[in-house]
Design an enzyme around this catalytic site. Sequence first.
Site, PDB file in Angstrom:
ATOM      1  N   GLU A 231       0.894  -1.172   0.000  1.00 31.27           N
ATOM      2  CA  GLU A 231       0.000   0.000   0.000  1.00 31.27           C
ATOM      3  C   GLU A 231       0.921   1.207   0.000  1.00 31.27           C
ATOM      4  OE1 GLU A 231      -3.288  -0.254  -0.004  1.00 31.27           O
ATOM      5  OE2 GLU A 231      -3.486  -2.388   0.420  1.00 31.27           O
ATOM      6  N   CYS A 265      -1.843   9.155   2.415  1.00 25.25           N
ATOM      7  CA  CYS A 265      -1.647   8.638   1.066  1.00 25.25           C
ATOM      8  C   CYS A 265      -2.783   9.106   0.169  1.00 25.25           C
ATOM      9  CB  CYS A 265      -1.580   7.116   1.099  1.00 25.25           C
ATOM     10  SG  CYS A 265      -2.934   6.361   1.987  1.00 25.25           S
TER      11      CYS A 265
END
Length: 496
Positions: A231, A265
């Site tokens: 991720e 993110c």
Amino acid sequence: MANIEVTSPWDGSRVGEVPATDPRTVPVVAERLRAEQPAWARTPATDRAAWVSRLRDQVLADVDSFVETLSRETGKPQAEARVEVLFATEAMRHLAARSPRYLAQRPVRSLTTALGVERATVTPAPYPLVGVISPWNFPFGLAVVDAVPALLAGASVLMKPSDLTPLSATGLVAAWRAIGAPDVLDVVVGDAPTGVAVVDTVDFVAFTGSTGTGRAVGRRAAERLVPVSLELGGNDAMIVLADANLDHAANAAVFGAMCNGGQMCVSTERVYVEDSVHDRFVDLVRDRLRDLGQRDITPLASAAQLEVVRRQVVDAERKGAKVERWHDLSSSGTWFPPTLVLDATDDMDCVREETFGPVMPVLRVGSADEAVERANLSPYGLSATVWTTDPFRAQDVADRLEVGAVNVNCVFSNLFFFDAPQQGWKSSGLGARFGGAHAVRRYCRDRVVLHSRHRLRAEPHWLPYSSRTNRLLGTALGVLRHGAVRRLRRRGSVRT
Ligand code: NAD
């Protein structure tokens, strides 16, 4: 080894201390966890879920202390620390409730009957030891969402939080021990060499962090043929079309770009606004930014991070952007003021790169098509948001964006929608988190068990081969050939 001192990004004051793990001792911790894992895997899935529910209760019973630790080690406002703990405990509730069903043995059916299989089942079998390597921006939430499903799957888990923020994961292990749960969860603390030692030891790596480190982790795990989920970074675009509810979109832009000091993110990193509403949108954003207090904005995690963001903003100014900011740079710590970058262009670092800071570049576009085209220029493909009152236009734009998630008229909502996969496209990742059964099954290998219906001493195609074997196989293929030729003739594609 010396202890790791955790300091506040606000003023460098001491927040706490944890013993650093010598990377050479990681295999020793791993061995202990591996020894406990077979019994844990044999524990019924409903009992493992009960342990996770107890863990959740333990965290909630002590919620103020978890919030305080998280807020102090990251510098994030208490409100944001509360949302993170809420996110993590909701994920625990969801996963604990569903995991027994996700892990149930399931039947498989096949159209192929030649081998005479009467019954086939697939049983998920956990990887013995899962390594969870996580970054500093959500040290509690990210540890939980990767470690808890692995525990539910029946794996042991070794966490490696960022050395900047190790206290939340350490607290999670303490809570697990406090409820008297089996010794299948532990944490090692350190920087890159400790992470490398984890990658070299575990059977599955769940990594969250930057794209550069993710590549290194992926390469290293590939040498051992150990699966990874990555991720990674993002550079999320927000597309504001002319028919959008601008008030709503402006509020979302400010939240999306400034939450956690922009260190997400999935932060809103670039805002593409249709020309006709650009100026009105910017006015609304400016009004919201003016209202923000200094303490609403999380400081940057480190001096190095501060330098990166400064460099990106200076680059934008040098290339002709108009930079507006509220509040002066604080005299202490790594705080960076909320910053609006107007007249931004595609070649600016703050548009091209992931900006881990409270910076909002706004780009003017002539149409939705242009916005899609420019949004897709990024090597990242984590998520995006689209703002319009026309659901058909929203779907059309969403379908053309090269990202794993599109939030229409909302921001970050997919993160809380645990039944949907969270998956970065392009340089944003490999594999997916959540997504129904996948949330837990990704930590398992599938074991297929086939039951034959044959009652013969030996099946016709087994050794030794005889002329009878050949005749039987020839007849079977001949029947199939006959059917195939008939079908092809019917379609006119065979001219015999
Ligand atoms: P980072 O890549 O520097 O570090 C992440 C973790 O990896 C840390 O625990 C670190 O100690 C460890 N590490 C460093 N080098 C390693 C190596 N060679 N082998 C194994 N482990 C190693 O990331 P960061 O700066 O802590 O976090 C910020 C990044 O994380 C941003 O790029 C952000 O976009 C990303 N992120 C992604 C998600 C997501 O779900 N996609 C969520 C949060 C953050």
